[in-house]
Design an enzyme around this catalytic site. Structure first.
Site, short mmCIF file in Angstrom:
data_model
loop_
_atom_site.label_atom_id
_atom_site.label_comp_id
_atom_site.label_asym_id
_atom_site.label_seq_id
_atom_site.Cartn_x
_atom_site.Cartn_y
_atom_site.Cartn_z
N PRO A 143 -0.40 -7.06 -8.40
CG PRO A 143 -2.17 -8.26 -9.33
CD PRO A 143 -0.72 -7.92 -9.53
N GLY A 144 -1.94 -6.97 -5.20
CA GLY A 144 -2.19 -7.69 -3.96
C GLY A 144 -3.69 -7.81 -3.79
NE ARG A 145 -6.88 -2.48 -2.51
CZ ARG A 145 -6.62 -2.00 -1.29
NH1 ARG A 145 -7.38 -2.35 -0.28
NH2 ARG A 145 -5.61 -1.17 -1.09
CE1 TYR A 148 -4.23 3.13 5.08
CE2 TYR A 148 -5.34 1.01 5.26
CZ TYR A 148 -4.18 1.74 5.10
OH TYR A 148 -2.99 1.10 4.96
CB CYS A 166 -8.89 0.14 25.66
SG CYS A 166 -9.28 -1.35 26.55
N1 LLP Z 1 3.65 -3.35 -5.26
C1 LLP Z 1 4.17 -2.56 -4.32
C2 LLP Z 1 5.55 -2.11 -4.45
C3 LLP Z 1 3.37 -2.17 -3.23
O1 LLP Z 1 3.89 -1.38 -2.31
C4 LLP Z 1 2.04 -2.63 -3.14
C5 LLP Z 1 1.18 -2.24 -2.03
C6 LLP Z 1 1.54 -3.48 -4.14
C7 LLP Z 1 2.38 -3.82 -5.20
C8 LLP Z 1 0.15 -4.05 -4.13
O2 LLP Z 1 -0.81 -3.07 -4.21
P1 LLP Z 1 -2.36 -3.44 -4.38
O3 LLP Z 1 -2.52 -4.20 -5.66
O4 LLP Z 1 -2.76 -4.26 -3.22
O5 LLP Z 1 -3.01 -2.12 -4.44
N2 LLP Z 1 -2.72 -1.34 3.55
C9 LLP Z 1 -3.45 -0.68 2.48
C10 LLP Z 1 -2.81 -0.95 1.13
C11 LLP Z 1 -1.36 -0.56 1.06
C12 LLP Z 1 -0.69 -1.02 -0.19
C13 LLP Z 1 0.78 -1.02 0.01
N3 LLP Z 1 1.53 -1.42 -1.14
C14 LLP Z 1 -4.89 -1.11 2.55
O6 LLP Z 1 -5.28 -1.80 3.49
O7 LLP Z 1 -5.71 -0.71 1.71
#
Ligand code: LLP
Length: 443
Positions: A285-287, A326, A353
């Site tokens: 997870p990132g988010r 988005y 702008c």
């Molecule tokens: N693993 C891979 C291979 C990924 O490409 C990503 C995110 C993650 C893990 C983490 O995903 P998460 O847990 O954050 O859903 N910019 C967009 C989100 C794009 C995610 C890209 N890949 C936003 O602002 O919502």
């Protein structure tokens, strides 16, 4: 105040009428470090990591979290998560370096490149990290660089409802991953090349708030694992990707991560009934780890009467791109509450702008005045990391709060950073000559 109702995650909150991050008033941080300013709570980061470990470990003891560094790559943040036991999901050599420098052990780093250059594959090999290939056809190029200690392939699970538009990474049109059968062939080829520690990876979508999605994903992975075992290959790890969502809107509820863990583990146990050969389960997870750890503090620069008034602020799409890219929603909080005043509907616009440079639309906020501060919530994931210098605006500063103390973790950029790597060719240096006279020369 607020535009309503998306609750502020602890330890963000109001004391009297002032917004605090842990024990620090946001207005003090803004006065000290300027705006726009990303402010992160260390306690919240740690809490998020503990919540995930606490949800998954009882269900699947061999569980590892690999933090998706792309969500927020500030080294202080990566290091805090590393100290909680997180590894790292890295999408390129720079992220591998950030993770290594933050103290993440190489066996807890997984490199997943999309359309990588050969140098990137070579850098991952040199760093000795696990490699996840987006396409089995990349294997010969990887092997020409060397052998990773462990290797997986990204499988595209096919049609999916996962994630909002723009955040779906699976299905026939997706640019990511490969179907299962080529992945099985790739695993066979990797085994034949002497790679013993093999894995399977998937990442079908982002910001998903329905635990049932993860149950379906678990069942897909279980079916895939059985198929792979039938081909004579034992997997060392299974990675279900990121995608764990967070509530941005007042109407959304938090994802029940205990239920997510239960559904995934239940599905996987069907493929590993006796548990002996059960692989390590990775989540990346990132988010979920960083989104609600951070607010973006911005100052009102101007207010404009309009049928729906515009509040101009010093942050914009260059600081937080998600709304423009988005149509994403970020809650807006007043840094100084004024409950007794009327709360008209307003838009919050940035200084870039572009007509899409609107951070928040139709929000019920107190009537804001120039120099007031507001905070955009849930700004820690893909906030700073997608910011840019567009319109020649230096990128924002970042501050980490721990208890009653604030620590600068990224300086604000300056004008010099905007032009630092530009060069004038020799014929454009020296005194500027007047343009030649003639049909194409002006005058
Ligand atoms: N693993 C891979 C291979 C990924 O490409 C990503 C995110 C993650 C893990 C983490 O995903 P998460 O847990 O954050 O859903 N910019 C967009 C989100 C794009 C995610 C890209 N890949 C936003 O602002 O919502």
């Amino acid at each position: 105040m607020t535009d309503g109702e998306t609750p502020l995650p602890l330890p963000f909150g109001y004391r009297d009428s002032a917004l605090y991050v842990e024990d620090v008033p946001v207005s003090e941080l803004a006065a000290r470090y300027g705006t726009p300013l990303y402010v992160t709570s260390e306690a919240r980061l740690r809490e998020n990591a503990r919540k995930l470990f606490g949800a998954f470990r009882p269900q699947w003891p061999r569980f590892s979290l690999l933090y998706a560094v792309k969500a927020n790559s500030n080294p202080a943040i990566v290091r805090i998560l590393a100290s909680e036991g997180c590894g790292a999901d890295c999408s390129n050599p720079a992220e591998i370096r950030i993770a290594v420098d933050a103290g993440v052990p190489s066996d807890r780093i997984l490199y997943t490149g999309a359309y990588p250059r050969t140098e990137e594959l070579a850098a991952a090999i040199d760093a000795g990290v696990r490699v996840n290939l987006d396409d089995p056809e990349l294997l010969p190029r990887l092997l020409a660089c060397g052998r990773p200690p462990a290797l997986s392939f990204r499988v595209n699970p096919g049609e999916t409802e996962a994630g909002p538009e723009g955040l779906r990474f699976a299905g026939p049109d997706a640019k990511f991953g490969a179907p299962l059968e080529p992945v099985v062939d790739g695993l066979r080829a990797a085994a034949a090349a002497g790679i013993r520690r093999l894995g399977l990876h998937t990442m079908p979508g982002s910001n998903i708030l329905d635990p049932a999605h993860f149950g379906r994903l678990g069942r897909f992975l279980a079916t895939a694992a059985r198929r792979i075992r039938a081909a004579g290959i034992e997997l060392e790890f299974l990675d279900f990707g990121g995608g764990l969502g967070v509530p941005y809107r007042p109407s959304e509820s938090p994802l029940d991560v205990t239920e997510v863990a239960r559904q995934i583990a239940t599905a996987l146990r069907s493929a590993y009934p006796d548990g002996t050969a059960a692989p390590t389960l990775f989540a990346e997870p990132g988010r979920y780890l960083v989104a609600d750890s951070t607010i973006l503090v911005t100052r009102v620069t101007h207010t404009k009467a309009h049928p729906i008034p515009f509040v101009g602020v010093d942050a914009g799409m260059h600081t937080l791109l998600r709304p423009a890219l988005y149509g994403a929603y970020h809650p807006v909080y007043a840094v100084e509450r004024r409950e007794t005043e009327p709360h008209p509907i307003q838009h919050v616009g940035g200084p870039v702008c572009e007509n899409t440079d609107v951070l928040a639309r139709d929000r019920r906020l107190p009537r804001l005045r120039r120099d007031d501060l507001i905070a955009l919530g849930i700004a820690g994931a893909y906030g700073f990391s997608m910011s840019s210098q567009y319109n020649n605006r230096p990128r924002a500063a970042e501050v980490l709060v721990r208890g009653a103390e604030g620590f600068p973790i990224r300086e604000r950029e300056r004008f010099e950073d905007l032009v630092a790597r530009t060069r004038l060719p020799p014929h454009l240096t020296g005194t500027l000559l007047p343009p030649p006279v003639g049909p194409s020369g002006g005058r």
